[in-house]
Design a protein around this motif. Structure first.
Motif, mmCIF file in Angstrom:
data_model
loop_
_atom_site.group_PDB
_atom_site.id
_atom_site.type_symbol
_atom_site.label_atom_id
_atom_site.label_comp_id
_atom_site.label_asym_id
_atom_site.label_seq_id
_atom_site.Cartn_x
_atom_site.Cartn_y
_atom_site.Cartn_z
ATOM 1 N N VAL A 1 38.021 37.375 -23.653
ATOM 2 C CA VAL A 1 38.935 38.452 -24.008
ATOM 3 C C VAL A 1 38.163 39.605 -24.621
ATOM 4 O O VAL A 1 37.280 39.408 -25.448
ATOM 5 N N ASN A 2 38.465 40.782 -24.173
ATOM 6 C CA ASN A 2 37.943 41.972 -24.815
ATOM 7 C C ASN A 2 39.138 42.827 -25.195
ATOM 8 O O ASN A 2 39.820 43.356 -24.337
ATOM 9 N N ASN A 3 39.409 42.903 -26.490
ATOM 10 C CA ASN A 3 40.588 43.643 -26.940
ATOM 11 C C ASN A 3 40.316 45.122 -27.091
ATOM 12 O O ASN A 3 41.229 45.883 -27.347
ATOM 13 N N ASN A 4 39.072 45.494 -27.013
ATOM 14 C CA ASN A 4 38.748 46.877 -27.310
ATOM 15 C C ASN A 4 38.235 47.591 -26.095
ATOM 16 O O ASN A 4 37.290 47.153 -25.443
ATOM 17 N N ALA B 1 41.062 35.803 -34.196
ATOM 18 C CA ALA B 1 41.205 37.241 -33.953
ATOM 19 C C ALA B 1 41.880 37.961 -35.117
ATOM 20 O O ALA B 1 41.612 39.132 -35.368
ATOM 21 N N PRO C 1 37.506 42.072 -36.983
ATOM 22 C CA PRO C 1 37.741 43.495 -36.747
ATOM 23 C C PRO C 1 38.316 43.725 -35.361
ATOM 24 O O PRO C 1 37.884 43.104 -34.392
ATOM 25 N N GLY D 1 40.809 42.809 -33.876
ATOM 26 C CA GLY D 1 41.480 41.719 -33.176
ATOM 27 C C GLY D 1 40.622 40.971 -32.188
ATOM 28 O O GLY D 1 41.117 40.407 -31.215
ATOM 29 N N GLU D 2 39.309 40.975 -32.401
ATOM 30 C CA GLU D 2 38.444 40.243 -31.483
ATOM 31 C C GLU D 2 37.782 39.099 -32.223
ATOM 32 O O GLU D 2 36.943 39.323 -33.095
#
Lengths: 1060, 547
Positions: free
Chosen positions: A493-496, B301, B305, B307-308
């Motif tokens: 997962v990459n949230n950014n 998460a 920072p 949410g990762e």
């Protein structure tokens, strides 16, 4: 006729650039009308399209379909008639009003009389004293190259061309006569006097794998002259060490304007795939490792319980590679209107890469103008504008490497349409990203614009004295736009998300003046003296910005990101070179030719005192054919011996290597900090190369056969290199966070010896059928003579080593001794690795050597395997390079088959280090199935007693399934060094030229249709995708770490030339 | 053509031809960067130069790949399973191609190279208008950090090359290794210089003389046992020096222990009064291995920072867990999370964070960007100024130096400092005279008590391996026993993580990740990285004397 008109109309509309009438008629008083006929001498056929001028006047006419012309002239005027393929003929106007001109066809060897650009002037091919190879534009284009350097491959002896990436428009490394400089190894390109590439004038370029030279449209090239030896290159002085490639673009010629249109379209495919495990094999292997692998037992994957029910799984290569189109359109208009000749071209090239996330587009315009303003002044310009778009997502994401790393159990997309990815956090499931998704969703685009201009004014003071002033300006800019969206690939997962924008530009200006004195004394002594001055200023600027935390993944432009995450950067730089140069050409009786060059260069890259350096060379050529004893020998058409010697210099180091710079960095202390960038070396000096060359060339049997052979010997002293010091220096070459940038030093000496050979022969020459064979061969021996490193080697870790007495960048590591430890006897008796000098124990436990570990050769026989047991494992550089070109023509059909071959080079297949190691959690190569299989001799005996165990396939080089690598099985060894020799069918081109009779009434001068295959097939033992692995860094050449392969290309094309 | 025009043009052009460019055409100094020839001119320049040595890319690799992997994984405090090189540390099968040990070697020398450059540039380029005290103060900062790096090199590899001027390597790149005692002496000389020239007080986060004296006490204590294997006795003179400098810091600096142990690892308490040497990370430095990357161990998460979650987990070993006394919950909770632990300061905006997994690292997990008021922080740029030397360490050094070669000590000062560390751990006022606070006090100290106290007090701060090496210098059987046979168990039974039942409060050992090798005396010295030996075969030769 109607059809042609339609075609022409379409072309005009299509390009929208040709609405201008190209003709104007001028009449002058005090003359009278002369009418004339131009005919072919032998057949007396009228010759349409011949250009007729009156000497020293502007007046000008063209013969019509019946060979007739009308022109204003007075008695005593000289009418000059020129036509391509015929000897220029002059006729004095008598008192009558009509003239008849008979044109004689040029002998075939003079048809292509080559004028060679030797830098700051041209000479006729037969008067060249140095080692110079020339290629005509049409020969260059026969392989449908994307960039012109690609096309040089195999065409010229002594020139090694390797792609550093097969991505569309990707980088190409070119070496002329071996590696003589470890830094800045590319030759200097001079395009119509504009320096391009070389030490100081590389155009702005951004993005992974892009090619700074991609801006030159191959269609514009008239000819390329490659200056190979010092006697030829010395005139370019400080930038010439790695050879000079002089490119001359087309200029207007011929009285009749001509419109030429070239197009091709085609598609490309991946020539071969790497054999990787499919899902069934993968699952079987994982189960086997879990059940039988010693020290494993924690990687059970419930979904793999019944591998026989599993399918093929995902083939990531199929996912990533697909057939892709490419096309090219070039339109040019050229002509000569008395005083002014012009060449105008526009082209559009488009290539989609075979790997997802890569493409290249180029649109270019060129205008070459020459104007003879007055009898004493000539002015002109070569102006080019290029716009390029590169999509480099494949390379920047290292997607090919990732594709071979991803496992077949991961789907490209899930049933619900979301991207596939690792689904299991437990166990040995790697979190490799979905390579296809990455290549698809990441944005990495590069846009480039380049303007190159060379404007000149030539003043002819007298018959003998000419002064040429040139001003060059090359402006180039590149910007790179990147966006990495947030994603979810299963558990990866990459949230950014984040976006970045970078801009860089260079402005290179050159002022150049040179004065030439040319005179023939007593019809015997031919003197040509040239002297001049040149000042080059190169300025570069760049800036970059990035933001993350975009509200959407569809953001365009970095402004959409969170302002608090904004980052910016910029840099600025400049370098300068000033030079004085001169050349003397002296010929006696067209038999003995002498050349001497002298040049002084000053460079801003060195501290005062080390700044100026002298370059010189001398050459002698003996045209043996013009001696009495050969004059009468009919079978010898030409024979020439050449000798040359010279010294050139190189300055290929960073602009401020002599001092330390400091960067401003953030700190957790208050304010900012100034951090050291590099280890300086104020003592660094010019690198010098002394080279000698001896060559013999000749033409025989009525110009049907020709050859040239050159032997050279070059020694480079004070080799410039960014020194890869041991780690305890705290300095490093390349990326290494926290390390100081390694210093540039004069590291030592290197020698290149070699031979270049060209042979051409027209085997069959009849009216209908022709067969011509051309072959070239080159052989280079590279040897390091001296390294000023206190006995140290230069290491291109982890695979190569450069030492005195060997060639640059040879692979270095261990040799596998047969295979694996197969039984107790071998464990006991064969040498085992040591730690801190103590031999490691054998046994099934961790920290020990066990059955199925690789046996390495104990070179020094001391019973342990350590650093002293390493060998040189071969060189990434080919021993021989061959090119073979066969052209068959029957009537209007033409077949061209072109082969290239490299012999004797090694490739380090880095993909196998990971793909054949049972301990990784990445995708596996099929060859891993041949892992060392341990079986019990007595099935009821102990499974850990080595006396009861043996390996049933002891010859294998893939280790057993054991969760321990105390033996260092993946160390650099000959296991991964493969023979990179290959024979490649580079092109098969079949063409048909429509008969003149059919098309001439439609005013089409020529129409050629062709179909071709590039990279048709390859014969090689190499197991990776493509054994042609180029590299910019000679110390780490030949390493295949997921190389973008060159595609096979099928094309169909047409060349049309229209006149009037 | 008009001959006058021709004459004029030609003479003009001839002039142009002959005219050279102006004299300074070839002077092209760097345009967008400061350069060393014009820098180092003012006291402010020197402060900017030394500020760069406290964090950033020169420390990034060490902080990520070395501090915890060596100090806490190799020593058996924590386990990282899926990271091949760290697994080698866990199983004791470290080879000379182990990436972590290569990082360790190269990053310490990168730090040294930066310090060398800074020291030499200040010496050579700073004009006499800058007072000597300012110059020496700046050099002292760099020499402290260089001394710290050489101390770590000596601990891990023993005899290593000593580089004082990186530029000399241009002409003489092949150097010898120098004897271990000389490497220690070099580190001590650097620290002595720093102790003499650093100020007693400076800007928050900067080194002071107390930093240097505290570090000196540590290096002397380690040096005291070197080469004492046969007699098993540490050198008393060095022990005395260690005690002297530790005593100075404790008694003269005016610094105090922070009352709450957990606060030591909160970013709000960065560079607190207990911190003697802490890395000065900026949350802006987010490049790979350029910032503080310890948040990659964040397990969730919500407390990471942006949410990762991190991509790697550090699991405490059952052996470490067993070291904590029953009442030692505050210190334990600030070091490792157990199932059910609640942290109100993490994800505070959502009412805090409760850990529901088995067991995992807590120290250095500082929460998300809101918890830290650091909008630019990422997994690779944690704003935590993690301390490499703090006062509690010096207190324990004082106690150990006082104990010296005795089997136990009741020296009142030593015992008091030891107890102060303990009181704080149990959430008591360390400086209180109140009898309630002395609930967990001891009256005398033995070596075993010190080893254990240091282990839990400094767990997950990269110290425990160094303590074991120090012990191995003069008593290797004991060091081996601690790693391996303590309580009759093997190394394999200790170097594993555990599952935790928060109802019964019991821990159950997990399976080992591969074969765990029993340690030997050889386990305490690392092989020099293979590529380094290949580049310089002289490193295989016996070490020579530096002094």
């Amino acid at each position: 006729m109607q059809l042609t008109k339609t075609i022409r109309l379409r072309l005009l509309l299509l390009w929208g650039v040709l609405s201008v009438s190209l003709f104007s008629t001028n009449t002058y008083a005090q003359t009278r009308k002369i009418t004339g006929t131009v005919i072919e001498q032998k057949t007396s056929d009228p010759l349409p399209g011949a250009s007729v001028t009156v000497k020293n006047e502007k007046r000008f006419a063209v013969t019509d379909a019946s060979g007739k012309f009308t022109i204003e002239a007075t008695t005593g005027d000289i009418v000059v008639v020129t036509m391509l393929g015929f000897q220029t003929t002059e006729v004095v106007v008598g008192t009558g009003n009509t003239v008849k001109v008979k044109l004689v066809e040029k002998p075939s060897h003079l048809l292509n009389e080559v004028v060679v650009n030797v830098g700051y002037g041209t000479v006729k091919k037969q008067d060249v004293t140095g080692a110079v190879s020339s290629i005509k534009g049409e020969d260059l284009r026969s392989t449908q190259p994307t960039t012109f350097e690609q096309a040089l491959q195999g065409k010229v002896a002594g020139v090694v061309v390797q792609q550093t990436s097969g991505q569309p428009g990707g980088g190409v490394s070119v070496q002329i006569r071996g590696v003589q400089s470890i830094s800045g190894g590319s030759p200097l390109y001079v395009i119509d006097g504009v320096f391009y590439g070389g030490a100081i004038t590389t155009p702005a370029s951004m993005g992974a794998g892009t090619n700074p030279m991609a801006g030159i449209n191959p269609s514009d090239i008239e000819s390329i002259d490659i200056l190979k030896d010092a006697s030829a290159t010395a005139i370019y002085g400080s930038q010439a060490t790695n050879g000079v490639v002089v490119i001359t673009t087309k200029r207007g010629k011929g009285a009749i304007p001509s419109i030429s249109y070239e197009m091709y379209t085609g598609y490309q495919q991946l020539p071969s795939k790497v054999q990787v495990m499919n899902l069934k094999e993968f699952a079987t292997f994982i189960n086997e490792r879990n059940n039988k692998g010693a020290g494993w037992g924690f990687d059970a994957r419930p979904e793999f319980v019944n591998p026989e029910y599993l399918g093929e799984g995902t083939d990531w290569q199929d996912a990533l590679f697909s057939n892709a189109p490419m096309s090219n359109h070039s339109l040019s208009v050229s002509g000569n209107e008395g005083r002014t000749s012009y060449f105008f071209s526009g082209s559009h090239f488009k290539q989609v890469g075979i790997a997802t996330g890569s493409s290249f587009k180029r649109t270019s315009f060129r205008l070459n103008l020459d104007n003879k303003t007055t009898s004493w002044l000539k002015v002109g310009t070569s102006l080019q504008f290029v716009h390029m778009n590169d999509n480099v997502g494949t390379s920047s994401g290292n997607v090919i490497h990732t594709a071979l790393s991803q496992t077949p159990d991961i789907p490209i997309k899930n049933a619900d349409g979301s991207w596939g990815g690792a689904y299991n956090r437990n166990g040995w499931v790697n979190s490799t990203v979905n390579p296809f998704a990455v290549a698809t969703i990441n944005v990495d685009k590069v846009n480039r614009n380049q303007i190159f201009d060379n404007t000149y004014a030539e003043i002819i003071f007298s018959r003998n004295w000419t002064l040429r002033n040139e001003f060059n300006a090359s402006f180039s800019m590149a910007n790179q736009e990147r966006f990495n969206p947030s994603y979810t690939f299963g558990t990866v997962v990459n949230n950014n998300n984040g976006g970045a924008f970078g801009y860089s530009q260079t402005l290179n200006t050159v002022f150049r003046n040179y004065l030439t004195y040319a005179r023939v004394f007593r019809n015997k002594y031919n003197v040509n003296i040239m002297g001049g001055h040149e000042a080059i200023l190169d300025q570069s600027e760049s800036s970059s910005g990035s933001r993350s935390n975009f509200p959407t993944n569809n953001a365009v432009g970095i402004d959409g990101g969170d302002p608090t995450t904004a980052r910016t950067g910029s840099s600025k730089g400049h370098t300068a070179v000033e030079s004085y140069f001169g050349r003397l050409n002296f010929g006696i009786n067209e038999k003995y030719l002498f050349t001497a060059n002298l040049r002084g260069d000053g460079s801003s890259r060195f501290v005062r005192g080390n700044r100026w350096v002298a370059t010189y060379s001398g050459a002698f050529a003996w045209r043996i054919k013009n001696e009495k004893f050969l004059k009468s020998v009919k079978s010898v058409n030409d024979l020439k011996l050449r000798l040359g010697y010279g010294l050139t210099n190189n300055q290929g180091i960073s602009a401020t290597a002599y001092t330390t710079t400091l960067s401003t960095v953030p700190t957790g202390l208050t304010g900012i900090a100034q951090s050291l960038d590099n280890v300086p070396n104020s003592k660094v000096k010019w690198e010098t190369t002394k080279a000698s060359n001896i060559g013999l060339e000749g033409t025989f049997f009525n110009w049907r056969a020709n050859f040239s052979i050159d032997l050279y010997d070059k020694t480079t002293d004070g080799l410039l290199l960014q020194l890869p010091l041991p780690m305890y220096s705290g300095a490093a070459v390349g990326w290494s966070p926290g390390a100081l940038i390694a210093p540039f030093v004069n590291i030592g000496s290197i020698n290149n010896k070699g031979i270049d050979l060209n042979i051409g022969f027209t085997a069959v020459k009849t009216k209908k059928f022709n067969w011509r064979t051309e072959a070239n061969m080159s052989h280079n021996i590279n040897e390091v003579l001296k390294l000023n490193t206190d006995g140290a080697s230069l290491n291109g870790w982890p695979v190569s080593r450069t030492v005195v007495g060997r060639s640059i960048g040879e692979f270095y590591g261990y040799k596998v001794d047969g295979g694996v430890y197969a039984n107790i006897k071998e464990l006991q008796e064969h040498a085992r690795p040591a730690k801190n000098g103590d031999i490691l124990p054998y046994g099934p436990n961790g920290g020990s050597i066990w059955l199925g570990d690789l046996k390495f050769k104990d070179k020094n026989g001391d019973g342990i395997i350590d650093e002293d047991d390493q060998y040189f494992l071969g060189s990434p550089r080919p021993k021989f390079q061959l090119g073979l070109n066969n052209t068959f023509s029957y009537k209007n059909f033409n077949l061209n088959v072109f082969f290239t071959s490299n012999i004797g080079n090694k490739v380090f297949n880095s993909m196998r280090v990971q793909g054949e190691w049972p301990g990784t959690s990445f995708g596996y190569l099929k060859t891993l199935n041949n892992f060392a299989k341990i079986e019990m001799i007595d099935p009821n005996g102990s499974p850990t007693d080595p006396a009861n165990l043996h390996v049933i396939n002891p010859e294998t080089r893939v280790v057993s399934l054991r969760n321990d690598n105390t033996n260092g099985n993946t160390r650099t060894s000959d296991s991964y060094v493969e023979d990179g020799s290959f024979l490649k069918c580079k092109t098969i081109n079949f063409s048909y030229t429509l008969p003149t009779k059919l098309i001439e009434k439609a005013h089409i001068n020529s129409l050629r249709l062709y179909a071709s295959v590039s990279n048709a097939f390859i014969i090689t033992k190499y197991s990776g995708l493509d054994p042609e692995i180029g590299s910019w860094d000679p110390l780490t050449a030949g390493v295949d770490g997921g190389f973008y392969p060159q595609p096979r290309v099928f094309t169909f094309g047409a060349n049309i030339k229209l006149t009037k | 053509m008009n001959s006058i025009i021709k004459a004029i043009t030609s003479s003009l052009l001839a002039l142009l031809l002959l005219a050279s460019c102006s004299k300074d055409f070839l002077d092209r100094p760097p345009l967008s960067k400061v350069n060393a020839e014009t820098f180092y001119q003012t006291p402010q320049d020197l402060r900017l130069a030394t500020a760069a040595l406290y964090a950033g890319n020169l420390w990034g690799d060490w902080n990520q790949n070395c501090m915890l992997p060596v100090g806490d994984i190799l020593s058996g405090n924590f386990i990282v399973g899926w990271w091949g090189d760290a697994a080698q540390l866990n199983t004791f099968s470290v080879t000379n191609t182990n990436g972590i040990m290569i990082s360790n070697w190269s990053s310490l020398y990168k730090i040294i190279a930066r310090c060398n450059g800074t020291i030499n540039n200040i010496k050579r380029k700073t004009p006499s208008t800058v007072p000597d005290s300012t110059k020496n103060g700046a050099i002292a900062e760099a020499r402290f950090i260089r001394g710290f790096a050489y101390y770590n090199l000596a601990l891990l590899w023993g005899a290593v090359p000593i580089i004082e001027d990186t530029e000399e390597l241009i002409t003489k790149p092949l150097v010898n290794r120098f004897k271990t005692e000389d490497v220690y002496r070099f580190a001590i000389n650097d620290l002595m210089f720093a102790a003499r020239h650093l100020k007693a007080r400076d800007e928050k986060g900067r080194l002071t003389t107390w930093s240097a004296q505290g570090m000196l006490s540590k290096v002397y204590l380690t040096r005291a046992g070197l080469n004492s294997q046969s007699q098993g006795m540490r050198d008393q003179a060095f022990l005395d020096s260690a005690k002297f400098y530790a005593g100075n810091v404790i008694k003269k600096s005016g610094l105090k222990l922070l009352p709450n142990y957990a606060d030591l690892f909160k970013t709000q308490f960065n560079d607190n009064e207990e911190s003697l040497f802490a890395l000065q990370w900026s949350p802006i430095t987010s490049g790979w291995l350029e910032g503080n990357m310890l948040m990659v161990y964040s397990p969730d998460a919500k407390i990471s920072p942006r949410g990762e979650a991190g991509w790697s987990s550090m699991l405490p070993s059952i052996d470490l867990y067993n070291q904590y006394e029953q009442a030692d919950t505050f210190r334990r909770k600030a070091t490792i999370m157990l199932k059910g632990d609640h942290y109100p300061e993490l994800d505070a905006a959502n009412g805090g964070f409760t850990w529901n997994g088995d067991c995992i690292l807590k120290k250095h997990i500082v929460g998300n960007e809101k918890d830290n008021n650091a909008p630019t922080m990422t997994r690779t740029s944690s704003p935590e100024h993690n301390a490499l030397l703090r006062l509690a360490d010096v207190y324990l050094i004082y106690a150990e130096a006082t104990l010296g070669n005795n089997s136990s000590t009741s020296d009142p000062e030593a015992v008091e400092y030891f107890n102060m560390v303990r009181r704080r751990a149990f959430f008591k006022d360390p400086y209180a005279t109140d009898p309630d606070s002395k609930e967990y006090d001891v009256t005398s100290i033995t070596e075993d008590m010190l080893i254990k106290e240091r282990r839990v007090e400094l767990a997950a701060e990269g110290h425990y391996w160094n303590d074991l090496v120090r012990l191995a210098y003069y008593n290797s059987p004991k060091a081996i026993q601690i790693l391996s046979h303590g309580g009759g168990s093997s190394a394999a039974s200790k170097r594993v993580s555990f599952t935790y039942d928060n109802k019964t409060k019991t821990a159950k050992a997990a399976e080992p990740n591969g074969d765990i090798v029993e340690p030997t005396i050889g386990s305490f010295t690392f092989p020099i990285p293979a590529q380094e030996v290949t580049a310089n075969p002289k490193l295989l030769e016996p070490a020579v004397s530096y002094y």
